[in-house]
Write an enzyme that holds these catalytic residues in place. Sequence first.
Site, PDB file in Angstrom:
ATOM      1  N   LYS A 149     -10.185 -91.961  11.013  1.00 23.67           N
ATOM      2  CA  LYS A 149      -9.857 -92.919  12.082  1.00 23.67           C
ATOM      3  C   LYS A 149     -10.368 -94.324  11.759  1.00 23.67           C
ATOM      4  CE  LYS A 149     -11.831 -90.851  15.597  1.00 23.67           C
ATOM      5  NZ  LYS A 149     -12.285 -90.566  16.972  1.00 23.67           N
ATOM      6  N   LYS A 150     -11.591 -94.408  11.182  1.00 20.98           N
ATOM      7  CA  LYS A 150     -12.265 -95.715  11.086  1.00 20.98           C
ATOM      8  C   LYS A 150     -12.391 -96.233   9.653  1.00 20.98           C
ATOM      9  CE  LYS A 150     -14.787 -94.733  15.346  1.00 20.98           C
ATOM     10  NZ  LYS A 150     -14.930 -95.658  16.452  1.00 20.98           N
TER      11      LYS A 150
HETATM   12  N1  CTP Z   1     -17.143 -97.283  24.437  1.00 21.37           N
HETATM   13  C1  CTP Z   1     -17.311 -98.065  25.600  1.00 21.37           C
HETATM   14  N2  CTP Z   1     -17.869 -99.313  25.516  1.00 21.37           N
HETATM   15  C2  CTP Z   1     -18.250 -99.797  24.311  1.00 21.37           C
HETATM   16  C3  CTP Z   1     -18.100 -99.028  23.122  1.00 21.37           C
HETATM   17  C4  CTP Z   1     -17.535 -97.763  23.227  1.00 21.37           C
HETATM   18  O1  CTP Z   1     -16.945 -97.631  26.717  1.00 21.37           O
HETATM   19  N3  CTP Z   1     -18.766-101.031  24.268  1.00 21.37           N
HETATM   20  C5  CTP Z   1     -16.527 -95.962  24.559  1.00 21.37           C
HETATM   21  C6  CTP Z   1     -15.202 -95.870  23.804  1.00 21.37           C
HETATM   22  O2  CTP Z   1     -14.163 -96.429  24.576  1.00 21.37           O
HETATM   23  C7  CTP Z   1     -15.063 -94.370  23.626  1.00 21.37           C
HETATM   24  C8  CTP Z   1     -16.539 -93.908  23.474  1.00 21.37           C
HETATM   25  O3  CTP Z   1     -17.355 -94.993  23.949  1.00 21.37           O
HETATM   26  O4  CTP Z   1     -14.484 -93.777  24.789  1.00 21.37           O
HETATM   27  C9  CTP Z   1     -16.888 -93.598  22.036  1.00 21.37           C
HETATM   28  O5  CTP Z   1     -16.521 -94.724  21.275  1.00 21.37           O
HETATM   29  P1  CTP Z   1     -16.862 -94.935  19.736  1.00 21.37           P
HETATM   30  O6  CTP Z   1     -15.592 -95.248  19.018  1.00 21.37           O
HETATM   31  O7  CTP Z   1     -17.663 -93.816  19.238  1.00 21.37           O
HETATM   32  O8  CTP Z   1     -17.815 -96.221  19.825  1.00 21.37           O
HETATM   33  P2  CTP Z   1     -17.602 -97.721  19.332  1.00 21.37           P
HETATM   34  O9  CTP Z   1     -18.853 -98.466  19.603  1.00 21.37           O
HETATM   35  O10 CTP Z   1     -16.335 -98.290  19.940  1.00 21.37           O
HETATM   36  O11 CTP Z   1     -17.431 -97.510  17.775  1.00 21.37           O
HETATM   37  P3  CTP Z   1     -16.696 -98.374  16.637  1.00 21.37           P
HETATM   38  O12 CTP Z   1     -17.212 -99.777  16.735  1.00 21.37           O
HETATM   39  O13 CTP Z   1     -17.088 -97.683  15.352  1.00 21.37           O
HETATM   40  O14 CTP Z   1     -15.205 -98.282  16.888  1.00 21.37           O
END
Ligand code: CTP
Length: 132
Positions: free
Chosen positions: A44-45
């Site tokens: 995904k990332k």
């Molecule tokens: N999430 C959130 N608020 C944030 C970061 C994440 O509500 N500031 C939520 C995402 O929408 C998701 C869950 O936390 O439902 C897990 O997100 P994840 O992708 O693991 O975290 P991110 O911080 O968004 O990671 P990345 O930067 O690697 O995409």
Amino acid sequence: MKNIITFGTFDVFHVGHINILERAASYGDNLIVGISSDELSFSKKKRYPIYCQSDRMKIINSLRCVNKVFIEEYLELKLDYIKQYNATLLVMGDDWIGSFDWVKKVCDVIYLPRTPSISTTEIIEIVGLMPK
Ligand code: CTP
């Protein structure tokens, strides 16, 4: 008993993660969290998580608002996971808005606003920029 399910990588645990998990839990009686496997996160990332899947599971499982964790291996099994855990509501952050509407045939779906100004990616970038 109303089971809520959510999915994510939850790498480098931060306040945005706890905010969405606590809000998700408030919609029902049991919160079940599908944690993306290291391989699924990579697909995904385009990078592997900093924390391995067993550590990410351990951290999420230790939270008061979480009742059950499991490793999500394949995106294609989303419906099977939802049925397996008898979930009636899927909660996701609004960065995923619309992406999970296809599961509405088996359970309700809501997208909650993300916590502003924080993400795992941003934390990794900031730490990487720190002077040695
Ligand atoms: N999430 C959130 N608020 C944030 C970061 C994440 O509500 N500031 C939520 C995402 O929408 C998701 C869950 O936390 O439902 C897990 O997100 P994840 O992708 O693991 O975290 P991110 O911080 O968004 O990671 P990345 O930067 O690697 O995409």
